[in-house]
Write a protein that holds these residues in place. Structure first.
Motif, PDB file in Angstrom:
ATOM      1  N   THR A  17       0.826  -1.216   0.000  1.00 46.68           N
ATOM      2  CA  THR A  17       0.000   0.000   0.000  1.00 46.68           C
ATOM      3  C   THR A  17       0.859   1.264   0.000  1.00 46.68           C
ATOM      4  O   THR A  17       0.348   2.348   0.301  1.00 46.68           O
ATOM      5  CB  THR A  17      -0.951   0.009   1.220  1.00 46.68           C
ATOM      6  OG1 THR A  17      -0.174   0.000   2.418  1.00 46.68           O
ATOM      7  CG2 THR A  17      -1.906  -1.175   1.184  1.00 46.68           C
ATOM      8  N   GLU A  61       0.757   3.466   3.085  1.00 44.97           N
ATOM      9  CA  GLU A  61      -0.503   4.069   3.525  1.00 44.97           C
ATOM     10  C   GLU A  61      -1.311   3.176   4.452  1.00 44.97           C
ATOM     11  O   GLU A  61      -2.187   3.653   5.167  1.00 44.97           O
ATOM     12  CB  GLU A  61      -1.350   4.456   2.315  1.00 44.97           C
ATOM     13  CG  GLU A  61      -0.747   5.598   1.513  1.00 44.97           C
ATOM     14  CD  GLU A  61      -1.638   6.042   0.382  1.00 44.97           C
ATOM     15  OE1 GLU A  61      -2.858   5.727   0.407  1.00 44.97           O
ATOM     16  OE2 GLU A  61      -1.126   6.695  -0.535  1.00 44.97           O
ATOM     17  N   SER A  85      -7.545   0.166   4.605  1.00 47.69           N
ATOM     18  CA  SER A  85      -8.746   0.816   5.135  1.00 47.69           C
ATOM     19  C   SER A  85      -9.494  -0.070   6.124  1.00 47.69           C
ATOM     20  O   SER A  85     -10.113   0.424   7.058  1.00 47.69           O
ATOM     21  CB  SER A  85      -9.708   1.169   3.997  1.00 47.69           C
ATOM     22  OG  SER A  85      -9.082   2.050   3.097  1.00 47.69           O
ATOM     23  N   HIS A  86      -9.460  -1.377   5.885  1.00 48.72           N
ATOM     24  CA  HIS A  86     -10.211  -2.314   6.736  1.00 48.72           C
ATOM     25  C   HIS A  86      -9.369  -3.550   7.011  1.00 48.72           C
ATOM     26  O   HIS A  86      -8.717  -4.072   6.102  1.00 48.72           O
ATOM     27  CB  HIS A  86     -11.506  -2.755   6.047  1.00 48.72           C
ATOM     28  CG  HIS A  86     -12.436  -1.634   5.768  1.00 48.72           C
ATOM     29  ND1 HIS A  86     -13.257  -1.089   6.722  1.00 48.72           N
ATOM     30  CD2 HIS A  86     -12.669  -0.934   4.635  1.00 48.72           C
ATOM     31  CE1 HIS A  86     -13.956  -0.111   6.185  1.00 48.72           C
ATOM     32  NE2 HIS A  86     -13.612   0.014   4.916  1.00 48.72           N
ATOM     33  N   GLY A  98      -8.651   4.178   9.277  1.00 51.74           N
ATOM     34  CA  GLY A  98      -9.070   2.807   8.974  1.00 51.74           C
ATOM     35  C   GLY A  98      -9.910   2.186  10.068  1.00 51.74           C
ATOM     36  O   GLY A  98     -10.142   2.775  11.126  1.00 51.74           O
ATOM     37  N   HIS A  99     -10.331   0.970   9.820  1.00 51.44           N
ATOM     38  CA  HIS A  99     -11.244   0.273  10.720  1.00 51.44           C
ATOM     39  C   HIS A  99     -10.806  -1.178  10.879  1.00 51.44           C
ATOM     40  O   HIS A  99     -10.583  -1.865   9.890  1.00 51.44           O
ATOM     41  CB  HIS A  99     -12.661   0.333  10.138  1.00 51.44           C
ATOM     42  CG  HIS A  99     -13.657  -0.420  10.928  1.00 51.44           C
ATOM     43  ND1 HIS A  99     -14.223  -1.578  10.490  1.00 51.44           N
ATOM     44  CD2 HIS A  99     -14.195  -0.171  12.149  1.00 51.44           C
ATOM     45  CE1 HIS A  99     -15.073  -2.019  11.396  1.00 51.44           C
ATOM     46  NE2 HIS A  99     -15.069  -1.183  12.412  1.00 51.44           N
ATOM     47  N   ALA A 119      -7.854   5.714  13.665  1.00 55.04           N
ATOM     48  CA  ALA A 119      -8.503   4.480  13.226  1.00 55.04           C
ATOM     49  C   ALA A 119      -9.487   4.037  14.311  1.00 55.04           C
ATOM     50  O   ALA A 119      -9.563   4.646  15.380  1.00 55.04           O
ATOM     51  CB  ALA A 119      -7.448   3.399  12.967  1.00 55.04           C
TER      52      ALA A 119
END
Length: 161
Positions: free
Chosen positions: A48, A51, A54-55, A76-77, A101
């Motif tokens: 990434t 970065e 996101s999940h 993110g999560h 996050a």
């Protein structure tokens, strides 16, 4: 695969090349064997470009949580779904605060969520991945198979058989 149908770039981390190959056929973009790449969080960050993701679907528990936290990107999560490595020390969550996050425990959604999911599955012709079906009389064997972690997809106990 739900994430692929939603247009996500999916990075899969598995223990076996066979399971990774099957995930690729379901649309996974990137594959990481965590036996050959024990620092899989660093591999995720390389994929990434630093970065993060996101999940994260966190299944492991204390042995994998620090890596999941390291792999999460800003905003993110992490969805805490399972605890396969047992319970133990709590992870250092300073990075979660510094990246803004979040972590949520996942159990079962609402009836509305279930109906929305089923409509989405129908719209995109997504079929569940079922590894094996056991009869009710084989329930003990089904749970042993689940514990072996040899499955790929769902294990079903057929109550009607």
């Amino acid at each position: 695969m739900l994430a692929v149908a939603k247009g996500a770039r999916v990075i899969i981390i598995f223990v076996s090349d066979d399971k990774l190959s099957r995930a690729r056929k379901l649309g996974a973009s990137e594959l990481i064997n965590y036996v050959r790449t024990p620092d899989w969080d660093e591999a995720v960050n390389t994929l990434t470009h630093g970065e993060g993701v996101s999940h994260v679907l966190e299944l492991g528990g204390p042995e994998t949580y620090p890596r999941s936290i390291n792999a999460i990107g800003a905003g993110g999560h992490i969805a805490q779904i399972g605890v396969l490595t047992g319970f133990g020390p709590r992870p250092d969550i300073d990075r979660i605060r510094s990246t803004n996050a979040s972590i949520d425990g996942i159990t079962v959604g609402s009836g509305d969520h279930f109906r929305e999911m089923n409509a989405f599955l129908t719209q995109h012709d997504i079929q569940p991945v079922i590894d094996r079906v056991f009869s009710f009389e084989q329930a003990g064997e089904a749970y042993d198979y689940l514990q072996s972690a040899k499955h790929f997809g769902k294990i079903v106990i057929d109550l009607a058989s």
